[in-house]
Design a protein around this motif. Structure first.
Motif, mmCIF file in Angstrom:
data_model
loop_
_atom_site.group_PDB
_atom_site.id
_atom_site.type_symbol
_atom_site.label_atom_id
_atom_site.label_comp_id
_atom_site.label_asym_id
_atom_site.label_seq_id
_atom_site.Cartn_x
_atom_site.Cartn_y
_atom_site.Cartn_z
ATOM 1 N N GLY A 65 23.562 -54.473 -14.376
ATOM 2 C CA GLY A 65 22.426 -55.246 -13.622
ATOM 3 C C GLY A 65 22.434 -54.911 -12.187
ATOM 4 O O GLY A 65 21.662 -55.283 -11.496
ATOM 5 N N GLU A 66 23.457 -54.213 -11.636
ATOM 6 C CA GLU A 66 23.703 -53.823 -10.342
ATOM 7 C C GLU A 66 22.614 -52.904 -9.834
ATOM 8 O O GLU A 66 22.301 -51.831 -10.195
ATOM 9 C CB GLU A 66 25.174 -53.182 -10.336
ATOM 10 C CG GLU A 66 25.648 -52.822 -8.728
ATOM 11 C CD GLU A 66 26.904 -52.043 -8.833
ATOM 12 O OE1 GLU A 66 27.090 -51.545 -8.010
ATOM 13 O OE2 GLU A 66 27.861 -52.724 -9.558
ATOM 14 N N PRO A 67 21.980 -53.223 -8.715
ATOM 15 C CA PRO A 67 21.203 -52.198 -8.128
ATOM 16 C C PRO A 67 21.755 -50.703 -7.631
ATOM 17 O O PRO A 67 22.856 -50.994 -7.165
ATOM 18 C CB PRO A 67 20.644 -53.114 -6.798
ATOM 19 C CG PRO A 67 21.105 -54.429 -6.594
ATOM 20 C CD PRO A 67 22.199 -54.488 -7.793
ATOM 21 N N ILE A 68 21.059 -49.984 -7.891
ATOM 22 C CA ILE A 68 21.639 -48.481 -7.536
ATOM 23 C C ILE A 68 20.528 -47.807 -6.749
ATOM 24 O O ILE A 68 19.331 -47.974 -7.119
ATOM 25 C CB ILE A 68 22.087 -47.566 -8.585
ATOM 26 C CG1 ILE A 68 21.042 -47.511 -9.929
ATOM 27 C CG2 ILE A 68 23.538 -48.356 -9.082
ATOM 28 C CD1 ILE A 68 21.414 -46.388 -10.768
ATOM 29 N N LYS A 69 20.667 -46.957 -5.850
ATOM 30 C CA LYS A 69 19.960 -46.119 -5.059
ATOM 31 C C LYS A 69 19.758 -44.724 -5.831
ATOM 32 O O LYS A 69 20.618 -44.169 -6.275
ATOM 33 C CB LYS A 69 19.988 -45.847 -3.734
ATOM 34 C CG LYS A 69 20.488 -47.000 -2.787
ATOM 35 C CD LYS A 69 20.669 -46.870 -1.599
ATOM 36 C CE LYS A 69 20.721 -48.049 -0.460
ATOM 37 N NZ LYS A 69 21.159 -47.612 0.824
ATOM 38 N N ILE A 70 18.189 -44.456 -6.113
ATOM 39 C CA ILE A 70 18.068 -43.302 -6.670
ATOM 40 C C ILE A 70 17.573 -42.429 -5.489
ATOM 41 O O ILE A 70 16.511 -42.661 -4.870
ATOM 42 C CB ILE A 70 16.973 -43.450 -7.740
ATOM 43 C CG1 ILE A 70 17.413 -44.378 -8.825
ATOM 44 C CG2 ILE A 70 16.664 -42.153 -8.216
ATOM 45 C CD1 ILE A 70 16.545 -44.845 -10.034
ATOM 46 N N ALA A 71 18.070 -41.117 -5.298
ATOM 47 C CA ALA A 71 17.838 -40.245 -4.331
ATOM 48 C C ALA A 71 16.337 -39.690 -4.531
ATOM 49 O O ALA A 71 15.765 -39.373 -5.720
ATOM 50 C CB ALA A 71 18.650 -39.279 -4.080
ATOM 51 N N ALA A 72 15.599 -39.357 -3.609
ATOM 52 C CA ALA A 72 14.392 -38.430 -3.497
ATOM 53 C C ALA A 72 14.755 -37.316 -4.023
ATOM 54 O O ALA A 72 15.958 -36.734 -3.998
ATOM 55 C CB ALA A 72 13.903 -38.417 -2.180
ATOM 56 N N SER A 73 14.006 -36.610 -4.786
ATOM 57 C CA SER A 73 14.090 -35.316 -5.557
ATOM 58 C C SER A 73 12.689 -34.739 -5.753
ATOM 59 O O SER A 73 11.631 -35.238 -5.702
ATOM 60 C CB SER A 73 14.564 -35.510 -6.911
ATOM 61 O OG SER A 73 13.911 -36.306 -7.590
ATOM 62 N N THR A 74 12.983 -33.379 -5.989
ATOM 63 C CA THR A 74 11.673 -32.566 -6.318
ATOM 64 C C THR A 74 11.577 -32.277 -7.923
ATOM 65 O O THR A 74 12.809 -31.844 -8.546
ATOM 66 C CB THR A 74 11.601 -31.339 -5.630
ATOM 67 O OG1 THR A 74 11.786 -31.550 -4.287
ATOM 68 C CG2 THR A 74 10.440 -30.265 -6.005
ATOM 69 N N GLN A 75 10.585 -32.552 -8.567
ATOM 70 C CA GLN A 75 10.435 -32.144 -9.953
ATOM 71 C C GLN A 75 9.524 -31.071 -10.381
ATOM 72 O O GLN A 75 8.666 -30.731 -9.845
ATOM 73 C CB GLN A 75 9.801 -33.691 -10.667
ATOM 74 C CG GLN A 75 10.696 -34.928 -10.341
ATOM 75 C CD GLN A 75 12.028 -34.877 -11.094
ATOM 76 O OE1 GLN A 75 12.326 -34.610 -12.002
ATOM 77 N NE2 GLN A 75 12.999 -35.100 -10.053
ATOM 78 N N ALA A 76 9.944 -30.473 -11.549
ATOM 79 C CA ALA A 76 9.008 -29.278 -12.181
ATOM 80 C C ALA A 76 8.192 -29.942 -12.852
ATOM 81 O O ALA A 76 8.261 -31.075 -13.743
ATOM 82 C CB ALA A 76 9.818 -28.457 -12.711
ATOM 83 N N ARG A 77 6.850 -29.496 -12.925
ATOM 84 C CA ARG A 77 5.834 -30.286 -13.439
ATOM 85 C C ARG A 77 5.091 -29.015 -14.332
ATOM 86 O O ARG A 77 5.068 -27.777 -13.654
ATOM 87 C CB ARG A 77 4.786 -30.846 -12.564
ATOM 88 C CG ARG A 77 5.268 -31.857 -11.724
ATOM 89 C CD ARG A 77 5.351 -33.184 -12.644
ATOM 90 N NE ARG A 77 5.624 -34.226 -11.692
ATOM 91 C CZ ARG A 77 6.323 -35.491 -12.285
ATOM 92 N NH1 ARG A 77 6.660 -35.416 -13.459
ATOM 93 N NH2 ARG A 77 6.619 -36.232 -11.606
#
Length: 89
Positions: A65-77
């Motif tokens: 339940g601990e908060p974590i940071k999710i980094a910005a990223s570029t996704q293929a679509r």
């Protein structure tokens, strides 16, 4: 269908040898350089490969339940084209 099945299909439909069909499929699959520059790969009747940016966000570890940071990223679509949609339906 896996990559080898796709190579076999291209070879059968185009009359190319399996080696040449394999080179053609590999050249098509290796679009990461184009996408990395931010360009699109548009195959009329099949679909469009592009990229989109995702903002950084905060998530939660499901175990603790601990908060974590999710980094910005570029996704293929991939967006299916009309020809592909019609062929599937």
């Amino acid at each position: 269908m896996n990559k080898q099945d796709l190579v076999d299909q291209v070879s059968e439909h185009s009359g190319l040898s399996k080696s040449d069909a394999g080179k053609a499929v590999n050249a098509l699959v290796d679009t990461s350089g184009v996408l990395k520059k931010g360009d699109e790969v548009r195959l009329v009747g099949f679909g469009t490969f592009s990229t989109s940016k995702r903002k950084a966000s905060t998530g939660r570890n499901p175990r603790t339940g601990e908060p974590i940071k999710i980094a910005a990223s570029t996704q293929a679509r991939f967006k299916a084209g009309k020809g592909l949609k019609d062929a599937v339906n």
